[in-house]
Design a protein around this motif. Structure first.
Motif, PDB file in Angstrom:
ATOM      1  N   GLY A  70      55.875  53.858 -79.541  1.00 57.35           N
ATOM      2  CA  GLY A  70      55.864  55.110 -80.083  1.00 57.35           C
ATOM      3  C   GLY A  70      55.245  55.130 -81.413  1.00 57.35           C
ATOM      4  O   GLY A  70      54.186  54.422 -81.879  1.00 57.35           O
ATOM      5  N   ASN A  71      55.946  55.715 -82.360  1.00 61.63           N
ATOM      6  CA  ASN A  71      55.407  55.271 -83.794  1.00 61.63           C
ATOM      7  C   ASN A  71      56.100  54.306 -84.590  1.00 61.63           C
ATOM      8  O   ASN A  71      56.177  54.038 -85.819  1.00 61.63           O
ATOM      9  CB  ASN A  71      56.127  56.743 -84.477  1.00 61.63           C
ATOM     10  N   VAL A  72      56.878  53.284 -83.660  1.00 63.62           N
ATOM     11  CA  VAL A  72      57.603  52.430 -84.357  1.00 63.62           C
ATOM     12  C   VAL A  72      56.812  51.112 -83.700  1.00 63.62           C
ATOM     13  O   VAL A  72      56.665  50.792 -82.787  1.00 63.62           O
ATOM     14  CB  VAL A  72      59.101  52.609 -84.126  1.00 63.62           C
ATOM     15  N   THR A  73      56.853  49.792 -84.888  1.00 64.53           N
ATOM     16  CA  THR A  73      56.478  48.700 -84.298  1.00 64.53           C
ATOM     17  C   THR A  73      57.761  47.688 -84.509  1.00 64.53           C
ATOM     18  O   THR A  73      58.621  47.544 -85.455  1.00 64.53           O
ATOM     19  CB  THR A  73      55.655  48.118 -85.456  1.00 64.53           C
ATOM     20  N   GLU A  74      58.167  47.357 -83.192  1.00 60.88           N
ATOM     21  CA  GLU A  74      59.205  46.465 -82.952  1.00 60.88           C
ATOM     22  C   GLU A  74      58.936  45.041 -83.336  1.00 60.88           C
ATOM     23  O   GLU A  74      57.866  44.435 -82.436  1.00 60.88           O
ATOM     24  CB  GLU A  74      59.630  46.625 -81.494  1.00 60.88           C
ATOM     25  N   ARG A  75      59.480  44.141 -84.287  1.00 57.63           N
ATOM     26  CA  ARG A  75      59.058  42.857 -84.500  1.00 57.63           C
ATOM     27  C   ARG A  75      60.199  41.906 -83.877  1.00 57.63           C
ATOM     28  O   ARG A  75      61.440  42.089 -84.077  1.00 57.63           O
ATOM     29  CB  ARG A  75      59.561  42.825 -86.069  1.00 57.63           C
TER      30      ARG A  75
END
Length: 101
Positions: A70-75
């Motif tokens: 979505g609008n989040v980048t998971e690292r």
């Protein structure tokens, strides 16, 4: 990933030896994100993100992958070594104990 990482700065040693960060390094033997670690450890994700950034700043964890959700980048991160040792030079000179007998 290296077998043994040498911590050769006082700042990195301070970062690695904090109890929460030591636990995160152990957990990150297998790659994980702040979200997965938060669920596993019962700690708020924002708090873990802070600690993970400090570990990454000192090269103790490394980025494996970034996933867009979505609008989040998971690292996704993992420990840069399976275990760490602190270089004796980081600890400074130790003064011998003086007997007052």
């Amino acid at each position: 990933m290296q077998d043994i990482g040498v911590i050769d700065s006082a700042e990195a040693a301070t970062a690695a030896l904090a109890p929460m960060r030591t636990r995160l390094l152990a957990e990150l033997a297998e790659p994980g994100s702040a979200t997965t670690l938060a669920a596993r450890l019962g700690v708020p994700r924002q708090k873990l993100n802070y600690h993970l950034r400090q570990l990454e700043k000192h090269g103790l964890v490394e980025l494996v992958e970034e996933r867009r959700r979505g609008n989040v980048t998971e690292r996704i991160l993992r420990a840069s070594s399976s275990s760490f040792v602190v270089s004796p030079g980081v600890m400074g000179r130790v003064q011998p104990a003086v007997s007052t007998d």
